[in-house]
Write a protein that holds these residues in place. Sequence first.
Motif, mmCIF file in Angstrom:
data_model
loop_
_atom_site.group_PDB
_atom_site.id
_atom_site.type_symbol
_atom_site.label_atom_id
_atom_site.label_comp_id
_atom_site.label_asym_id
_atom_site.label_seq_id
_atom_site.Cartn_x
_atom_site.Cartn_y
_atom_site.Cartn_z
ATOM 1 N N GLY A 79 45.813 7.098 75.754
ATOM 2 C CA GLY A 79 45.646 8.509 75.426
ATOM 3 C C GLY A 79 46.666 9.387 76.128
ATOM 4 N N TRP A 80 46.341 10.642 76.228
ATOM 5 C CA TRP A 80 47.207 11.661 76.837
ATOM 6 C C TRP A 80 47.068 11.607 78.351
ATOM 7 C CZ3 TRP A 80 50.204 14.489 73.501
ATOM 8 C CH2 TRP A 80 49.859 14.405 72.141
ATOM 9 N N THR A 81 48.165 11.562 79.058
ATOM 10 C CA THR A 81 48.126 11.522 80.520
ATOM 11 C C THR A 81 47.674 12.874 81.065
ATOM 12 O OG1 THR A 81 49.896 9.892 80.578
ATOM 13 C CG2 THR A 81 49.504 11.139 82.609
ATOM 14 N N LEU A 82 46.619 12.847 81.884
ATOM 15 C CA LEU A 82 46.136 14.072 82.538
ATOM 16 C C LEU A 82 46.718 14.197 83.936
ATOM 17 C CD1 LEU A 82 42.368 14.033 81.472
ATOM 18 C CD2 LEU A 82 44.298 15.219 80.385
ATOM 19 N N ASN A 83 46.741 13.072 84.642
ATOM 20 C CA ASN A 83 47.347 12.987 85.974
ATOM 21 C C ASN A 83 47.561 11.504 86.268
ATOM 22 O OD1 ASN A 83 44.860 11.906 87.079
ATOM 23 N ND2 ASN A 83 44.079 13.987 87.199
ATOM 24 N N GLU A 84 47.925 11.163 87.492
ATOM 25 C CA GLU A 84 48.207 9.756 87.804
ATOM 26 C C GLU A 84 46.966 8.869 87.752
ATOM 27 O OE1 GLU A 84 47.197 12.076 91.359
ATOM 28 O OE2 GLU A 84 48.835 12.331 89.924
ATOM 29 N N ARG A 85 45.773 9.460 87.701
ATOM 30 C CA ARG A 85 44.533 8.675 87.723
ATOM 31 C C ARG A 85 43.722 8.755 86.427
ATOM 32 N NH1 ARG A 85 43.342 12.154 91.928
ATOM 33 N NH2 ARG A 85 41.337 12.438 90.940
ATOM 34 N N ALA A 86 44.099 9.647 85.502
ATOM 35 C CA ALA A 86 43.247 9.849 84.326
ATOM 36 C C ALA A 86 44.066 10.088 83.063
ATOM 37 C CB ALA A 86 42.317 11.041 84.561
ATOM 38 N N SER A 87 43.496 9.622 81.950
ATOM 39 C CA SER A 87 44.077 9.907 80.640
ATOM 40 C C SER A 87 42.947 10.306 79.696
ATOM 41 C CB SER A 87 44.839 8.707 80.100
ATOM 42 O OG SER A 87 43.944 7.646 79.858
ATOM 43 N N MET A 88 43.313 11.034 78.629
ATOM 44 C CA MET A 88 42.310 11.546 77.711
ATOM 45 C C MET A 88 42.675 11.225 76.270
ATOM 46 S SD MET A 88 40.673 15.388 77.333
ATOM 47 C CE MET A 88 42.173 16.273 76.909
ATOM 48 N N ARG A 89 41.695 10.723 75.542
ATOM 49 C CA ARG A 89 41.817 10.553 74.103
ATOM 50 C C ARG A 89 41.118 11.740 73.450
ATOM 51 N NH1 ARG A 89 39.608 4.822 72.629
ATOM 52 N NH2 ARG A 89 40.388 5.412 70.569
ATOM 53 N N VAL A 90 41.725 12.281 72.385
ATOM 54 C CA VAL A 90 41.213 13.486 71.730
ATOM 55 C C VAL A 90 41.001 13.204 70.242
ATOM 56 C CG1 VAL A 90 41.713 15.902 71.157
ATOM 57 C CG2 VAL A 90 42.390 14.980 73.381
ATOM 58 N N TRP A 91 39.821 13.588 69.748
ATOM 59 C CA TRP A 91 39.494 13.455 68.340
ATOM 60 C C TRP A 91 39.273 14.828 67.728
ATOM 61 C CZ3 TRP A 91 38.209 9.639 71.660
ATOM 62 C CH2 TRP A 91 38.359 8.316 71.235
ATOM 63 N N PHE A 92 39.636 14.945 66.451
ATOM 64 C CA PHE A 92 39.197 16.097 65.674
ATOM 65 C C PHE A 92 37.694 15.925 65.473
ATOM 66 C CE2 PHE A 92 43.665 16.159 64.599
ATOM 67 C CZ PHE A 92 43.947 17.512 64.460
ATOM 68 N N ALA A 93 36.955 17.029 65.461
ATOM 69 C CA ALA A 93 35.509 16.969 65.272
ATOM 70 C C ALA A 93 35.060 18.224 64.535
ATOM 71 C CB ALA A 93 34.800 16.869 66.624
ATOM 72 N N GLU A 94 34.059 18.051 63.679
ATOM 73 C CA GLU A 94 33.464 19.177 62.961
ATOM 74 C C GLU A 94 31.981 19.228 63.303
ATOM 75 O OE1 GLU A 94 32.611 20.561 58.339
ATOM 76 O OE2 GLU A 94 34.241 19.146 58.745
ATOM 77 N N MET A 95 31.479 20.422 63.623
ATOM 78 C CA MET A 95 30.066 20.567 63.966
ATOM 79 C C MET A 95 29.182 20.248 62.774
ATOM 80 S SD MET A 95 29.680 23.865 66.461
ATOM 81 C CE MET A 95 30.391 25.003 65.297
ATOM 82 N N THR A 96 28.091 19.513 63.052
ATOM 83 C CA THR A 96 27.099 19.212 62.019
ATOM 84 C C THR A 96 25.740 19.784 62.374
ATOM 85 O OG1 THR A 96 26.625 17.070 63.041
ATOM 86 C CG2 THR A 96 28.272 17.095 61.260
ATOM 87 N N ALA A 97 25.518 20.109 63.655
ATOM 88 C CA ALA A 97 24.239 20.685 64.086
ATOM 89 C C ALA A 97 24.443 21.433 65.401
ATOM 90 C CB ALA A 97 23.181 19.595 64.260
ATOM 91 N N GLY A 98 23.654 22.486 65.573
ATOM 92 C CA GLY A 98 23.691 23.253 66.811
ATOM 93 C C GLY A 98 24.614 24.455 66.704
ATOM 94 N N GLU A 99 24.433 25.370 67.637
ATOM 95 C CA GLU A 99 25.280 26.552 67.769
ATOM 96 C C GLU A 99 25.942 26.429 69.131
ATOM 97 O OE1 GLU A 99 27.228 29.856 66.727
ATOM 98 O OE2 GLU A 99 25.807 28.827 65.419
ATOM 99 N N PRO A 100 27.284 26.359 69.196
ATOM 100 C CA PRO A 100 27.926 26.100 70.485
ATOM 101 C C PRO A 100 27.634 27.174 71.535
ATOM 102 C CG PRO A 100 29.568 26.723 68.836
ATOM 103 C CD PRO A 100 28.248 26.593 68.126
ATOM 104 N N GLN A 101 27.238 26.700 72.707
ATOM 105 C CA GLN A 101 26.952 27.560 73.858
ATOM 106 C C GLN A 101 27.622 26.941 75.091
ATOM 107 O OE1 GLN A 101 25.092 30.444 73.626
ATOM 108 N NE2 GLN A 101 24.983 30.026 71.440
ATOM 109 N N PRO A 102 28.092 27.776 76.032
ATOM 110 C CA PRO A 102 28.670 27.218 77.267
ATOM 111 C C PRO A 102 27.566 26.794 78.233
ATOM 112 C CG PRO A 102 28.832 29.607 77.291
ATOM 113 C CD PRO A 102 28.227 29.225 75.970
ATOM 114 N N LEU A 103 27.007 25.600 78.027
ATOM 115 C CA LEU A 103 25.846 25.138 78.789
ATOM 116 C C LEU A 103 26.213 24.555 80.148
ATOM 117 C CD1 LEU A 103 23.973 23.314 75.875
ATOM 118 C CD2 LEU A 103 23.596 25.641 76.737
ATOM 119 N N GLU A 104 27.393 23.938 80.242
ATOM 120 C CA GLU A 104 27.743 23.190 81.442
ATOM 121 C C GLU A 104 29.262 23.227 81.624
ATOM 122 O OE1 GLU A 104 27.408 18.592 81.862
ATOM 123 O OE2 GLU A 104 25.391 19.390 82.048
ATOM 124 N N ASP A 105 29.725 23.593 82.811
ATOM 125 C CA ASP A 105 31.143 23.553 83.180
ATOM 126 C C ASP A 105 32.018 24.631 82.545
ATOM 127 O OD1 ASP A 105 30.633 21.264 84.719
ATOM 128 O OD2 ASP A 105 31.013 19.947 83.018
#
Length: 144
Positions: A79-105
């Motif tokens: 995936g995408w390099t975040l730093n020397e210890r971590a990498s991230m894979r990213v997917w496209f996503a479409e909401m199917t349920a729920g209303e997005p709220q900033p619940l955590e972080d």
Amino acid sequence: MTALINVVGAAVVDALDTPTRLLVARRTAPPQFAGLWEFPGGKVETGETAEAALHRELAEELGIEVQLGPELNSGNAAGWTLNERASMRVWFAEMTAGEPQPLEDHDELRWVSLTDPEEALSLPWIPADLPIVRALLDRVAAPA
């Protein structure tokens, strides 16, 4: 040698077939990232698939369920390099349920235009996420 930390992120868009808007999240912690924007997501737990981790993280962080679309290819299996210890894979996503709220972080969520790249690029992104934002904008402008 420490194992690479696997992180997953979602490019939550208004529609997988013709995305015009992207949901972004503003971090509250850790201090060096507070106030910066990112793709929602998080760490893959032991024994969890990347896709399952992404579904779990989006439910925990935003209170939404999604349908995953294609992965945003980084050209690297990890995936995408975040730093020397971590990498991230990213997917496209479409909401199917729920209303997005900033619940955590996060303290704010915002829909930004994908048809006006400057709207997304003008936000203060976590530095490691900025190349991913640029790749996403390129991919949406020239679909595969």
